[in-house]
Design a protein around this motif. Structure first.
Motif, PDB file in Angstrom:
ATOM      1  N   LEU A   1      -8.224  -5.949 -27.988  1.00 47.34           N
ATOM      2  CA  LEU A   1      -7.145  -6.205 -28.934  1.00 47.34           C
ATOM      3  C   LEU A   1      -7.039  -5.062 -29.933  1.00 47.34           C
ATOM      4  O   LEU A   1      -8.032  -4.396 -30.234  1.00 47.34           O
ATOM      5  N   PRO A   2      -5.851  -4.828 -30.485  1.00 47.30           N
ATOM      6  CA  PRO A   2      -5.737  -3.843 -31.561  1.00 47.30           C
ATOM      7  C   PRO A   2      -6.649  -4.216 -32.723  1.00 47.30           C
ATOM      8  O   PRO A   2      -6.780  -5.392 -33.074  1.00 47.30           O
ATOM      9  N   ARG A   3      -7.252  -3.237 -33.328  1.00 43.33           N
ATOM     10  CA  ARG A   3      -8.193  -3.484 -34.430  1.00 43.33           C
ATOM     11  C   ARG A   3      -7.421  -3.632 -35.742  1.00 43.33           C
ATOM     12  O   ARG A   3      -7.562  -2.845 -36.679  1.00 43.33           O
ATOM     13  N   ARG A   4      -6.593  -4.684 -35.751  1.00 42.64           N
ATOM     14  CA  ARG A   4      -5.803  -5.015 -36.931  1.00 42.64           C
ATOM     15  C   ARG A   4      -5.486  -6.499 -36.875  1.00 42.64           C
ATOM     16  O   ARG A   4      -5.953  -7.205 -35.986  1.00 42.64           O
TER      17      ARG A   4
ATOM     18  N   ASP B   1       6.172  -6.042 -37.450  1.00 38.50           N
ATOM     19  CA  ASP B   1       5.028  -5.137 -37.318  1.00 38.50           C
ATOM     20  C   ASP B   1       3.747  -5.950 -37.463  1.00 38.50           C
ATOM     21  O   ASP B   1       3.194  -6.102 -38.547  1.00 38.50           O
ATOM     22  N   ILE B   2       3.280  -6.482 -36.353  1.00 43.24           N
ATOM     23  CA  ILE B   2       2.058  -7.276 -36.314  1.00 43.24           C
ATOM     24  C   ILE B   2       1.239  -6.799 -35.119  1.00 43.24           C
ATOM     25  O   ILE B   2       1.802  -6.388 -34.106  1.00 43.24           O
ATOM     26  N   GLY B   3      -0.076  -6.844 -35.236  1.00 42.80           N
ATOM     27  CA  GLY B   3      -0.911  -6.260 -34.197  1.00 42.80           C
ATOM     28  C   GLY B   3      -0.900  -7.002 -32.879  1.00 42.80           C
ATOM     29  O   GLY B   3      -0.901  -6.386 -31.804  1.00 42.80           O
ATOM     30  N   TRP B   4      -0.897  -8.344 -32.943  1.00 47.32           N
ATOM     31  CA  TRP B   4      -1.017  -9.142 -31.718  1.00 47.32           C
ATOM     32  C   TRP B   4      -0.758 -10.604 -32.047  1.00 47.32           C
ATOM     33  O   TRP B   4      -0.675 -10.986 -33.222  1.00 47.32           O
TER      34      TRP B   4
END
Length: 281
Positions: A5-8, A27-30
């Motif tokens: 997963l994106p590290r955010r 604008d959200i990571g996942w």
């Protein structure tokens, strides 16, 4: 710990937000889903999930595997989850350290476990079975608890560390659950965090909780995911990052009294900024 997963920060995918997400592409990571909500063959749930998954990474967070069941994991359930994983190829799969199945009957709750040698053998076997069936590493979440068992051979962090070492699973550290359990059972949440082997941690969770007054005047914290994240949980989140070697995916959970999407995005932005060390709580 490797994570896909994106590290955010990410948030849970809720039907009430489907149209807004697809129209505005925030604008959200996942996004995270409970796979049990998508075990139907088709229909609107799959149509929207496919549309969102075309633009964002998706994480599966199971609630029905019952990893603590002495009778083992339901093969039918594993097969259904495997088919869903094959269909969507989620970036990550996680489950709870709990049980919810007995005599082939499923209970609508995540029930706690005593941390004994016997329990360790049961959960280890079940995790290995699930990982073999899904052909992927899974991440195990620490539960929220409201009362201690009379007998345990291990503390919860010791039990989680052993599970990770013996099965190769990752750990999903739910910081709100740590705080809720600490307040209810009288232990130090910071000492708990310091006892977790963070080399196995591949994801964090944040959530809100509510406080109920008992007839004897005591306060009980309930992990209801129905409000904004409390200041003590944000503080504990910052402490976690003093022990991590790198940023991690972090989920803002909000499953009841679901607010506007903008509220969830604001909480996720705060989680990202705190992780990056750019703002104070």
């Amino acid at each position: 710990m490797t994570t896909n997963l994106p590290r955010r920060a990410g948030i849970g995918l809720k039907p009430v937000h489907y149209h807004e997400i697809l129209e505005h592409r925030p604008d959200i990571g996942w996004f995270e889903i409970h796979p049990e909500n998508y075990l139907c063959d088709g229909g609107p749930p799959h149509r929207y999930l496919e549309a969102v998954a075309a633009h964002y990474p998706i994480s599966f967070h199971g609630v029905g595997m019952s990893l603590g069941s002495a009778e083992g994991v339901c093969k039918t359930h594993i097969k259904a989850i495997r088919q869903l994983c094959d269909r969507y190829q989620p970036a990550q799969f996680s489950e709870h350290l709990a049980w919810s199945r007995n005599d082939s009957r499923f209970l609508n709750d995540l029930l706690p476990l005593p941390y004994t040698i016997e329990t360790l053998k049961v959960v280890t076997t079940n995790i290995q079975q699930v990982q073999d069936a899904l052909q992927r590493q899974i991440f195990i979440e620490n539960p929220s608890s409201y009362i201690d068992f009379k007998h345990s051979d291990y503390s919860e962090p010791e039990f989680l560390n052993l599970l990770a070492r013996q099965t190769g699973c990752g750990l999903l550290l739910d910081i709100n659950n740590v705080y809720v359990s600490a307040c209810n059972n009288g232990f130090d949440p910071y000492r708990y965090i310091d006892s977790v082997d963070t080399t196995h941690v591949g994801e964090l969770h944040l959530a809100g909780h509510r406080i109920e007054s008992l007839p004897n005047g005591q306060k009980l914290r309930l992990d209801d995911h129905g409000s904004e994240i409390s200041k003590p949980v944000w503080q504990l989140y910052k402490h976690v990052h003093t022990r991590l070697a790198a940023h991690l995916p972090v989920l803002v959970e909000w499953d009841n009294n679901i607010p506007p999407l903008a509220t969830l995005l604001a909480e996720a932005t705060k989680a990202d900024r705190l992780q990056q060390g750019h703002c104070n709580s």
